[in-house]
Design an enzyme around this catalytic site. Structure first.
Site, short mmCIF file in Angstrom:
data_model
loop_
_atom_site.label_atom_id
_atom_site.label_comp_id
_atom_site.label_asym_id
_atom_site.label_seq_id
_atom_site.Cartn_x
_atom_site.Cartn_y
_atom_site.Cartn_z
N ASP A 183 43.19 1.62 -7.42
CA ASP A 183 41.97 0.82 -7.63
C ASP A 183 40.77 1.74 -7.46
O ASP A 183 40.59 2.37 -6.42
CB ASP A 183 41.92 -0.33 -6.61
N ASP A 223 39.72 -1.52 -13.74
CA ASP A 223 39.77 -0.33 -12.86
C ASP A 223 40.99 -0.33 -11.96
O ASP A 223 40.99 0.30 -10.92
CB ASP A 223 38.49 -0.26 -12.02
N GLU A 224 42.03 -1.01 -12.38
CA GLU A 224 43.12 -1.22 -11.44
C GLU A 224 44.46 -1.26 -12.17
O GLU A 224 44.55 -1.85 -13.25
CB GLU A 224 42.78 -2.55 -10.79
P1 TTP Z 1 36.65 -4.23 -8.05
O1 TTP Z 1 37.76 -3.23 -8.09
O2 TTP Z 1 36.93 -5.55 -7.40
O3 TTP Z 1 35.40 -3.63 -7.28
P2 TTP Z 1 34.82 -2.17 -7.29
O4 TTP Z 1 35.68 -1.22 -8.04
O5 TTP Z 1 33.38 -2.22 -7.76
O6 TTP Z 1 34.76 -1.81 -5.76
P3 TTP Z 1 36.00 -1.48 -4.79
O7 TTP Z 1 35.75 -0.08 -4.33
O8 TTP Z 1 35.90 -2.47 -3.69
O9 TTP Z 1 37.26 -1.60 -5.60
O10 TTP Z 1 36.15 -4.52 -9.51
C1 TTP Z 1 36.09 -3.51 -10.50
C2 TTP Z 1 34.87 -3.70 -11.36
O11 TTP Z 1 34.90 -5.00 -11.95
C3 TTP Z 1 33.57 -3.64 -10.59
O12 TTP Z 1 33.07 -2.31 -10.48
C4 TTP Z 1 32.66 -4.53 -11.37
C5 TTP Z 1 33.58 -5.55 -12.01
N1 TTP Z 1 33.48 -6.83 -11.28
C6 TTP Z 1 32.60 -7.80 -11.76
O13 TTP Z 1 31.93 -7.59 -12.78
N2 TTP Z 1 32.48 -8.98 -11.07
C7 TTP Z 1 33.20 -9.24 -9.93
O14 TTP Z 1 33.04 -10.32 -9.31
C8 TTP Z 1 34.10 -8.23 -9.45
C9 TTP Z 1 34.91 -8.47 -8.18
C10 TTP Z 1 34.21 -7.05 -10.16
MG MG Z 2 37.75 -1.16 -7.70
#
Ligand code: TTP
Ligand code: MG
Length: 402
Positions: free
Chosen positions: A11, A109-110
């Site tokens: 992730d 992103d995962e």
């Molecule tokens: P995430 O992997 O949940 O968050 P992140 O990568 O920004 O942070 P983390 O380090 O905690 O993993 O989500 C990936 C991307 O998806 C995030 O950068 C933006 C988008 N996203 C949204 O647009 N709305 C949301 O509510 C969430 C949770 C994510």
């Molecule tokens: Mg993330």
């Protein structure tokens, strides 16, 4: 040697914000918030993500942008640029595919990787994890957090355990020791509502779930699922998305009204417009979908989704519109005003509509309409032309992708 599964969850850290920092290194070290325009604190959209600097102020994904602005008025606010993110996402998925043929992308992103049996090629699971992080960083400049365990649910919890740049391995035999002290919201799939429900029944930690297993066993499929998560049991395989790696999983459009509204006709017009945008995009990308959903956020921020699966794949605007409207009409807003509406299509395949022959004439006609509309939009821009049923649509502002 005993065969054991190596499931890896990758992730990316603060993904949208990190990509923006790559393009503009001057942002590094400053609080960066990606999302709707804060409009000096009056903005009505939400935060997509915030970098770790901004998170120190309490800003997080899905928070109203106005609240983020209050917490962090000096932050740098940027609008999401989905093209940039999907390019990077594709580069990351290509890297992951070089580590295992079994890669399941679950969001932008995962992804999960099944690396069972890859030790001979890459070394121990720790070495594989380090190699993946290093390769991603070297080739994209971005950092990832990684969780490694014997199944998907545990790997997912592990990747979140030490963010950012984390590498957490749950060694075989240590699963229960890892899980029991965690608060229940760390379990995959426990959302706010379930958490509140469990809390109100005296369940706060994973160990409480196990102690109250009789209670959960009586709560049907969901209760059993939660219990299994707490026991570290998850037999869902990593489903390789190798063949459609670059293919989208869904298309969403949503719209936040500039002012909360009560008028359901106006809502229906907005839903028609969003469905129209989705239809256009499906046809542009030569995709068809089967599962249609609407999202509704009320003035008190309660958010609902309503979905249905139709019996054939479609990319026809009219079909998407009609199904969304029907879902919307079944929704009781209990006198609350509407704040946001969204439309989503998922269960996508490459290609065109498969529909019943009986309806062929009707569909052929609709397809011609769609084709003409697409050609005109291409030539003159999407705002110039609207179908008759969109004419009353609220045209203040624009909808966004999600
Ligand atoms: P995430 O992997 O949940 O968050 P992140 O990568 O920004 O942070 P983390 O380090 O905690 O993993 O989500 C990936 C991307 O998806 C995030 O950068 C933006 C988008 N996203 C949204 O647009 N709305 C949301 O509510 C969430 C949770 C994510
Ligand atoms: Mg993330």
């Amino acid at each position: 040697m005993l065969y054991h599964f190596i499931i890896i969850h990758v992730d990316m850290d603060a993904f949208f914000a990190s990509v923006e920092e790559l393009y503009n290194p001057g942002l590094k070290g400053k609080p960066v918030i990606i999302g709707a325009d804060p409009q000096d604190g009056m903005g009505r959209g939400v935060v997509s993500t915030a970098n770790y600097e901004a998170r120190k102020y309490g800003v997080h994904s899905a928070m109203p942008i106005s609240k983020a602005y209050k917490l962090c008025p000096n932050g740098i606010y940027l609008k999401p640029d989905s093209k940039k993110y999907s390019e990077k996402s594709k580069a990351i998925m290509d890297i992951l595919n070089s580590f295992s043929p079994m890669v399941e992308q679950v969001s932008v992103d995962e992804a999960f990787l099944d690396c069972s049996g890859c030790e001979a090629l890459f070394g121990s699971s720790r070495e594989i994890g380090i190699k993946i992080q290093e390769t991603i960083f070297r080739q994209t400049g971005l950092t990832a957090s990684i969780g490694i365990a014997k199944n998907k649910s545990l790997a997912k919890i592990a990747s979140d355990y030490q963010k950012p740049k984390g590498l957490t391995i749950i060694e075989p035999g240590y699963e229960q020791a890892f899980l029991t002290p965690l608060p229940i919201n760390k379990l995959w799939g426990i959302g706010k509502k379930t958490q509140e429900y469990l809390n109100s029944n005296g369940i706060y930690y994973v160990k409480d779930i196990i102690n109250k297993r009789d209670f959960l066993e009586k709560k049907g499929k969901n209760g059993k699922h939660i219990l299994n998560m707490a026991l570290g049991i998850d037999d869902r395989p990593v489903v390789s998305s190798f063949h459609n790696n670059s293919m989208r999983k869904s298309i969403s459009k949503e719209y936040t009204f500039h002012k909360d509204i009560i008028d359901r006709d106006k809502c229906e017009n907005t839903i028609c417009r969003l469905s129209d945008e989705i239809g256009t995009q499906l046809r542009k990308e030569n995709l068809s979908g089967k599962r249609i959903s609407i999202k509704i956020r009320l003035d008190n921020f309660d958010t609902f989704t309503r979905s249905l699966t139709i019996s054939f794949y479609t990319n026809e605007t009219r079909i998407i519109q009609n199904n969304c409207i029907s879902l919307f009409r079944d929704f009781d807003n209990k006198n609350h005003k509407f704040r946001l509406l969204g439309v989503n299509i998922s269960n996508l395949i490459k290609g065109n509509t498969h529909q019943s022959l009986l309806m062929k004439n009707y569909h052929d006609k609709q397809k011609k309409v769609d084709k003409v509309m697409d050609a005109i939009k291409d030539k003159f821009g999407k705002d110039l032309i609207n179908r008759a049923n969109l004419m009353k649509t609220d045209t203040l502002g624009k909808s966004g992708d999600s």
